[in-house]
Design a protein around this motif. Structure first.
Motif, PDB file in Angstrom:
ATOM      1  N   GLY A  22      -6.558  -0.301  -2.423  1.00  0.00           N
ATOM      2  CA  GLY A  22      -5.125  -0.253  -2.155  1.00  0.00           C
ATOM      3  C   GLY A  22      -4.796   0.609  -0.951  1.00  0.00           C
ATOM      4  O   GLY A  22      -3.928   0.245  -0.141  1.00  0.00           O
ATOM      5  N   LEU A  25      -5.671  -1.364   2.164  1.00  0.00           N
ATOM      6  CA  LEU A  25      -4.710  -2.448   2.418  1.00  0.00           C
ATOM      7  C   LEU A  25      -3.368  -1.911   2.899  1.00  0.00           C
ATOM      8  O   LEU A  25      -2.744  -2.488   3.798  1.00  0.00           O
ATOM      9  N   VAL A  59       0.935  -5.016  -3.106  1.00  0.00           N
ATOM     10  CA  VAL A  59      -0.331  -4.281  -2.972  1.00  0.00           C
ATOM     11  C   VAL A  59      -0.360  -3.095  -3.926  1.00  0.00           C
ATOM     12  O   VAL A  59      -1.347  -2.856  -4.623  1.00  0.00           O
TER      13      VAL A  59
END
Length: 209
Positions: A22, A25, A59
Motif C-alpha cells: 500500500g 502504491l 488503495v
C-alpha cells in the motif's frame, strides 16, 4: 482492598506485506498525480485529481485498512469496505481454506482480509515439521546444514497460528458476561464516499470531453 484485573489489551493482526504494498502504491499515485496536476494542460489536472480521489481510498481500503482486533469481549474485523463487530459468544467457528473466515451463530460468513492465507508458508512450515519429526526433536525443529548447530524453525504458518490464537481466545471468552451479544456490521463510508465522488467526477469529466 481488592482491585479488578486489568482488561486484556487487544491483539491486532495485520498483513505486513499488504501495508508495504500500500505504501508503494500510494507513493506511485502521489508521484504520477502531482506530476499530472503540475505539468498537465487543459483537463488533465482535473482528471488527475479525480483519479486520485478514486484511487487513493481504494488503495487504502485494500492494503492499509484491513485489520483484526481481538479483544477481551469481542472480535472486530476491519475489512476494506465494512467493519464487523462480533461478541465472542456470537462467533460460531473459524474456518481456514484458501482464505481465513469467521462464521457467526446465524451462519453469516466474514472474510479476515488482514490474515491472508499463504500456501507457500504452509508448505514451508510443513517441511520444517517433517524435518523436526525425522530428527525426533519436534520442540526444536531441524538442524542447520554445515554443522552450525540447531535453530528453531516455525512448524505452523503465521496465518494458521493466528487463527489458532483466535479460536483459543473465543473458546476461553465466549462464556463471559461481557462477551454476549449479536454481530453488527457498519459500512466504511469514510472509504466509500470519496471513492464514489472520485468515480462520478471522473465519469463527468470524461463525458464532457
Amino acid at each position: 482492598m481488592e482491585t479488578s484485573p486489568a482488561p486484556l489489551k487487544d491483539r491486532v493482526y495485520r498483513s505486513s506485506a499488504g501495508i508495504a504494498g500500500g505504501i508503494v502504491l500510494l507513493a506511485l499515485c502521489a508521484w504520477l498525480g502531482i506530476d499530472a496536476v503540475v505539468q498537465g494542460d487543459g483537463r488533465t489536472p482535473w482528471l488527475a485529481l479525480a483519479g486520485l480521489l478514486l484511487a487513493v481510498p481504494v488503495v487504502v481500503a485494500f492494503t492499509l485498512r484491513p485489520a483484526v482486533f481481538a479483544g477481551e469481549d469481542r472480535l472486530r474485523i476491519r475489512n476494506p469496505f465494512r467493519v464487523i463487530t462480533l461478541p465472542w459468544a456470537a462467533v460460531a467457528t473459524f474456518r481456514s481454506g484458501y482464505s481465513n473466515e469467521v462464521l457467526d451463530q446465524d451462519g453469516a460468513k466474514y472474510q479476515l482480509w488482514s490474515i491472508p492465507v499463504s500456501l507457500r508458508a504452509r508448505k514451508k512450515a510443513q517441511r520444517n515439521l517433517s524435518r523436526a519429526a525425522a530428527m525426533d526433536d519436534p520442540g526444536r525443529g531441524s538442524l542447520l546444514s554445515g554443522g552450525r548447530g540447531a535453530k528453531e524453525r516455525p512448524t505452523r504458518a503465521a496465518a494458521d497460528q493466528a487463527m489458532d490464537d483466535l479460536r483459543e481466545l473465543q473458546e476461553t471468552r465466549a462464556g463471559e458476561p461481557g462477551a454476549q451479544g449479536v454481530a453488527t456490521v457498519r459500512w466504511a463510508w469514510e472509504i466509500l464516499a470519496p471513492a464514489a465522488a472520485g468515480a462520478v467526477l471522473l465519469a463527468v469529466l470524461s463525458a464532457i470531453g
